[in-house]
Motif scaffolding. Sequence first.
Motif, mmCIF file in Angstrom:
data_model
loop_
_atom_site.group_PDB
_atom_site.id
_atom_site.type_symbol
_atom_site.label_atom_id
_atom_site.label_comp_id
_atom_site.label_asym_id
_atom_site.label_seq_id
_atom_site.Cartn_x
_atom_site.Cartn_y
_atom_site.Cartn_z
ATOM 1 N N VAL A 248 123.512 57.666 65.683
ATOM 2 C CA VAL A 248 123.509 56.766 66.837
ATOM 3 C C VAL A 248 124.659 55.772 66.715
ATOM 4 N N ALA A 249 124.841 55.220 65.526
ATOM 5 C CA ALA A 249 125.937 54.271 65.303
ATOM 6 C C ALA A 249 127.292 54.955 65.488
ATOM 7 N N ARG A 250 127.431 56.177 64.986
ATOM 8 C CA ARG A 250 128.697 56.904 65.148
ATOM 9 C C ARG A 250 128.987 57.187 66.614
ATOM 10 N N LEU A 251 127.954 57.533 67.350
ATOM 11 C CA LEU A 251 128.124 57.842 68.764
ATOM 12 C C LEU A 251 128.625 56.628 69.536
ATOM 13 N N ALA A 252 128.094 55.465 69.205
ATOM 14 C CA ALA A 252 128.552 54.243 69.856
ATOM 15 C C ALA A 252 129.977 53.901 69.465
ATOM 16 N N LEU A 253 130.296 54.064 68.198
ATOM 17 C CA LEU A 253 131.593 53.638 67.675
ATOM 18 C C LEU A 253 132.721 54.570 68.084
ATOM 19 N N MET A 254 132.415 55.848 68.325
ATOM 20 C CA MET A 254 133.484 56.826 68.540
ATOM 21 C C MET A 254 134.059 56.786 69.949
ATOM 22 N N GLY A 255 133.383 56.110 70.892
ATOM 23 C CA GLY A 255 133.843 56.041 72.269
ATOM 24 C C GLY A 255 134.714 54.825 72.533
ATOM 25 N N PRO A 256 135.121 54.629 73.789
ATOM 26 C CA PRO A 256 136.016 53.515 74.117
ATOM 27 C C PRO A 256 135.445 52.150 73.797
ATOM 28 N N ALA A 257 134.116 52.007 73.791
ATOM 29 C CA ALA A 257 133.520 50.716 73.436
ATOM 30 C C ALA A 257 133.764 50.363 71.982
ATOM 31 N N GLY A 258 134.113 51.364 71.176
ATOM 32 C CA GLY A 258 134.360 51.119 69.758
ATOM 33 C C GLY A 258 135.472 50.123 69.496
ATOM 34 N N HIS A 259 136.375 49.943 70.464
ATOM 35 C CA HIS A 259 137.451 48.961 70.297
ATOM 36 C C HIS A 259 136.905 47.539 70.232
ATOM 37 N N HIS A 260 135.721 47.317 70.805
ATOM 38 C CA HIS A 260 135.227 45.958 70.964
ATOM 39 C C HIS A 260 133.877 45.706 70.287
ATOM 40 N N LEU A 261 133.231 46.743 69.799
ATOM 41 C CA LEU A 261 131.890 46.580 69.241
ATOM 42 C C LEU A 261 131.914 45.746 67.965
ATOM 43 N N ASP A 262 130.881 44.935 67.798
ATOM 44 C CA ASP A 262 130.659 44.190 66.561
ATOM 45 C C ASP A 262 130.071 45.162 65.545
ATOM 46 N N ARG A 263 130.840 45.462 64.502
ATOM 47 C CA ARG A 263 130.393 46.457 63.520
ATOM 48 C C ARG A 263 129.112 46.013 62.814
ATOM 49 N N GLY A 264 128.992 44.729 62.531
ATOM 50 C CA GLY A 264 127.792 44.232 61.872
ATOM 51 C C GLY A 264 126.562 44.374 62.745
ATOM 52 N N ALA A 265 126.699 44.060 64.039
ATOM 53 C CA ALA A 265 125.575 44.201 64.964
ATOM 54 C C ALA A 265 125.178 45.665 65.117
ATOM 55 N N LEU A 266 126.162 46.544 65.096
ATOM 56 C CA LEU A 266 125.876 47.973 65.207
ATOM 57 C C LEU A 266 125.120 48.472 63.979
ATOM 58 N N ALA A 267 125.494 47.993 62.799
ATOM 59 C CA ALA A 267 124.785 48.369 61.576
ATOM 60 C C ALA A 267 123.353 47.859 61.609
ATOM 61 N N SER A 268 123.156 46.650 62.133
ATOM 62 C CA SER A 268 121.802 46.088 62.232
ATOM 63 C C SER A 268 120.948 46.903 63.195
ATOM 64 N N LEU A 269 121.539 47.324 64.301
ATOM 65 C CA LEU A 269 120.817 48.169 65.249
ATOM 66 C C LEU A 269 120.393 49.467 64.584
ATOM 67 N N ALA A 270 121.313 50.117 63.878
ATOM 68 C CA ALA A 270 120.990 51.380 63.217
ATOM 69 C C ALA A 270 119.867 51.202 62.206
ATOM 70 N N ALA A 271 119.877 50.092 61.488
ATOM 71 C CA ALA A 271 118.839 49.849 60.480
ATOM 72 C C ALA A 271 117.462 49.682 61.107
ATOM 73 N N ALA A 272 117.417 49.254 62.366
ATOM 74 C CA ALA A 272 116.135 49.018 63.031
ATOM 75 C C ALA A 272 115.617 50.235 63.789
ATOM 76 N N LEU A 273 116.394 51.286 63.846
ATOM 77 C CA LEU A 273 115.993 52.471 64.603
ATOM 78 C C LEU A 273 114.996 53.319 63.819
ATOM 79 N N PRO A 274 114.191 54.128 64.523
ATOM 80 C CA PRO A 274 113.300 55.074 63.836
ATOM 81 C C PRO A 274 114.108 56.189 63.191
#
Length: 292
Positions: A248-274
Amino acid sequence: MPPVSAAAPLLCLVCRNRLGFSDGTARTLLCPAGHSFDAAKQGYFNFLVGKGTVFEADTADMVAARFDFLSAGHYRPLAGAVAELAAPVLSGGTAQNPGTVLDAGTGTGHYLRALLDRMAVDRTPTSAVGLDISKFALRRAARLNPEAVNLVCDVWQPLPVADGAADVVTVVFAPRNAGEFARVLRPGGRLIVVTPRPGHLGEIAGRAGMLGIDPAKDERLAASLEGHFSALSADNLDLPLLLAPDDVARLALMGPAGHHLDRGALASLAAALPPLTSVSARFRISVFEPRR
């Protein structure tokens, strides 16, 4: 041995004469006027000269995310569908006159790899050129597709490909330069474009900070190609995915939004996923023919 694409109809950036490999190693491209271009050690050629490009290339971590996600096979049915559409157009290729595919925005090269593998099944020689503005992507693509000529290149500039030289142009989630694509395609050639449909990755897009899908995307695609291409077909492909948190984190990061995403927030999201998240990938594959 040079790749099959040693025969690719490339043009010199300086004088627009034809380029060819200067020796048997496929490491130097040379034109009759003496302009030469050497391959980087990773195997790609950098055709961004002068001012380069004003567009923002994918970063190393964005490319790594895409490479790992696509290598896991999540979008393999999409790559296969594109290859099946391209194969009949390339089927007449011979060793002396191979069919040519231009993969514009080749990224890590996974979609081109599927197409070349499909042509290998039929033992059909195919010349391939992969273009991308990210040198990080081309490092991966050159390793994955050593038989292709991989070029760091801005698709919005005049393409280094001869008029009417390509049988197929593929554009998977990448910019579309209609005029140049029409110029390099032969009469009867095909432009194959993949775009996301509304609802694509909707289960995670908002939470992961991904960009939304414009509901008028199909209309904008048609308008951008109008005057250069006629539409032949459009097919939808839906892929139900079960993704681990890291994917899920890779999918978010690999697209155009990856230029602007907060990497720390993305890691926190992944940690909270099932352990597994159900995600719907929704694509449209459109085929066009150049107007003459």
